[in-house]
Design an enzyme around this catalytic site. Structure first.
Site, PDB file in Angstrom:
ATOM      1  N   CYS A  62      -5.822  -3.571  21.283  1.00  0.00           N
ATOM      2  CA  CYS A  62      -4.436  -3.140  20.608  1.00  0.00           C
ATOM      3  C   CYS A  62      -4.825  -1.995  19.708  1.00  0.00           C
ATOM      4  CB  CYS A  62      -3.682  -3.986  19.866  1.00  0.00           C
ATOM      5  SG  CYS A  62      -2.674  -3.277  18.589  1.00  0.00           S
ATOM      6  N   HIS A 107       0.680  -1.370  -0.190  1.00  0.00           N
ATOM      7  CA  HIS A 107       0.074  -0.175  -0.051  1.00  0.00           C
ATOM      8  C   HIS A 107       0.879   1.077  -0.033  1.00  0.00           C
ATOM      9  CE1 HIS A 107       1.027   0.536   4.433  1.00  0.00           C
ATOM     10  NE2 HIS A 107       0.283  -0.735   4.463  1.00  0.00           N
ATOM     11  N   LYS A 148      -6.850   7.774   9.769  1.00  0.00           N
ATOM     12  CA  LYS A 148      -6.107   6.311   9.453  1.00  0.00           C
ATOM     13  C   LYS A 148      -6.893   5.864   8.084  1.00  0.00           C
ATOM     14  CE  LYS A 148      -4.565   1.955  11.269  1.00  0.00           C
ATOM     15  NZ  LYS A 148      -3.925   1.228  12.529  1.00  0.00           N
TER      16      LYS A 148
END
Ligand code: MSP
Length: 477
Positions: A143, A18, A295
């Site tokens: 996480c 990516h 993000k």
């Protein structure tokens, strides 16, 4: 001869490359090309990280054999780097026989010298990170990087000693013998190392087939990060024998995203110390690419595809937009809209326009006497070149680009102010003077662009030599 060894992290082959991978790799390419131009013996390594639970799981989901699955994805990385004109000297795959054999040799050495011992490890494992997480790293039990609840795991494993290196690491980082840049990351890692005791780490997995079997216990495979770190040495052809550590080692700089600093500064560094091998000279830590302030994620639909960029902006356009999108080191916020605007302003109107005007106006100027095509690296006649060297050596990649575009914009203004097309008819001496500055600036620009936009740099040089310019960048609607 001075040497310069630079590495990217090796990329997981659980999915196709990516834009984040492209960003790191282009940045390293710029630095590698730059250092080669400075006459340093340069080695630029990149590659793929192909073992571990995450990849095994993904291959299974796709109903594929892991090896066949990673072969396919590794090939996509190789192909993308070709398309982005990446000048890497090596490409290391962790499933290659040479790498696997070297890893086994290293583990045997660590076992024999008492750095590795058998025990059990209990903890919360995040498969996305391929790391154990402590409670205080979690946010709402998850996480934060992968937004997932880690798995509780307790198994028999081999552990590597960490604790005895804590002070050594602190000292080496403090003194910059092991340099961590930018400064704020040096502070961050020092405060981590000074605030808690380093725990010994599990370096093997008992119930994971997709990994390199430990040489001294076939029931275990090597922890994927230990396997991966060693790429920085095996990628130079190392066979794992301490007597044969490659002459290019230590790396001048290991480029890392901010999410993988800690694991490198602790586990990788301790592995080297346990082996008695020098640490890399430095890490440079860069930020992440965000899209529209967030993000990138498929759910949000804000993912910027690297293929989409290449199609729209071409190779050099993509390299330029990635490297000039923000301060190198900080997070970078990109959108296709803003990049399109920047492409039109800086490339189509800015550089493209300058090149076509100067070449056109200069058609009739005799440049045989001007000496402008004979620029050498580090040319003292052109202070701009020296300034660029300083900026790139400090990793101010975007600053160095800014610096070139100051020249581009300055020269476009200079043309408007001096109207050379009028001077050509009225004042030949002034015309020659103006064109001489513009032609030599263009030669300097071509020279400075070499590491960033190699093809464009070549095209400008050819235009100067043949006195004919094809349009470099088409405006995008
Ligand atoms: N395989 C490990 C690294 C092992 S190195 C011995 C790994 N791989 S990764 O594919 O997940 O990430 C590789 C690099 O890409 C990391 O440095 C990471 O920071 C970087 N990036 C991942 N997403 C990114 C962005 N959105 N923007 C910029 N870089 C990003 O971690």
């Amino acid at each position: 001869m001075d040497k310069f060894y630079i590495t990217t992290p090796i990329y997981y082959t659980n999915a196709k490359p990516h834009i984040g991978h492209a960003y790191t790799t282009v940045a390293c390419d710029v630095l590698a090309r730059w250092n080669r131009l400075q006459g340093k013996e340069t080695f630029f390594l990149t590659g793929t990280d192909e073992h571990g639970a995450k990849i095994e799981k993904k291959a299974k989901e796709e109903g594929r054999e892991p090896q066949e699955f990673v072969d396919e994805i590794a090939a996509v990385f190789v192909d993308l780097w070709k398309r982005l004109n990446i000048s890497n000297d090596g490409f290391i795959r962790t499933t290659s026989p040479q790498h696997k054999a070297a890893v086994r040799k290293v583990l045997q050495t660590l076992y024999d010298n008492g750095s590795i011992y058998k025990g059990t490890y209990k903890g919360l494992y995040c498969v996305g990170c391929e790391q154990f997480k402590s409670e205080n790293e979690l946010v709402d039990g998850k996480c934060p990087d992968h937004n997932a609840v880690p798995e509780e795991m307790e198994e028999e494993c081999y552990l590597m000693k960490m604790n005895k290196w804590q002070n050594t690491l602190i000292e080496k980082i403090k003194s910059d013998e092991f340099k961590i840049q930018p400064e704020r990351y040096k502070k961050e890692i020092l405060s981590f190392l000074e605030s808690q005791k380093l725990e010994d780490v599990s370096i093997s997995r008992k119930n994971l087939a997709w990994g390199i079997p430990l040489p001294f216990d076939n029931e275990h495979t090597t922890y994927v990060w230990i396997d991966a770190f060693l790429n920085y040495l095996t990628g130079l052809g190392w066979d794992g024998d301490l007597k044969n550590v490659p002459a290019m080692w230590p790396a001048e700089v290991e480029m890392l995203g901010k999410d993988i600093l800690r694991v490198h500064a602790t586990i990788w560094a301790a592995t080297l110390l346990n082996l008695g091998i020098e640490l890399p000279k430095s890490f440079f830590i860069h930020g992440h690419i965000l899209s529209g302030g967030k993000k990138m994620s498929k759910t949000l639909g804000n993912v910027i595809g690297i293929d989409e960029m290449l199609e729209k902006f071409g190779v050099d356009g993509t390299r330029y937009l990635l490297m000039s999108g923000g301060t190198f080191g900080d997070d970078l916020d990109l959108t296709m809209e803003r990049m399109t605007e920047k492409y039109n302003n800086d490339l189509a109107n800015g550089l493209g326009n300058l090149v076509s005007r100067v070449i056109k106006l200069g058609e009739k100027v005799d440049i045989g006497t001007m000496d402008i095509l004979k620029i050498t690296e580090n040319d003292k006649r052109y202070p701009k070149i020296d300034q660029s060297i300083l900026l790139i050596d400090k990793f101010e990649i975007d600053g160095a680009i800014q610096h070139i575009w100051d020249l581009v914009r300055g020269d476009n203004r200079f043309i408007e102010d001096n109207k050379p097309w009028e001077l050509a008819k009225s004042d030949e001496e002034k015309f020659n003077e103006v064109m001489s500055k513009l032609l030599s600036d263009l030669s300097v620009i071509a020279h400075l662009l070499k590491p960033f936009m190699p093809e464009t740099s070549e095209k400008i040089r050819t235009a100067l030599e043949t006195r004919k310019a094809e349009p470099l960048f088409q405006r995008i609607k």
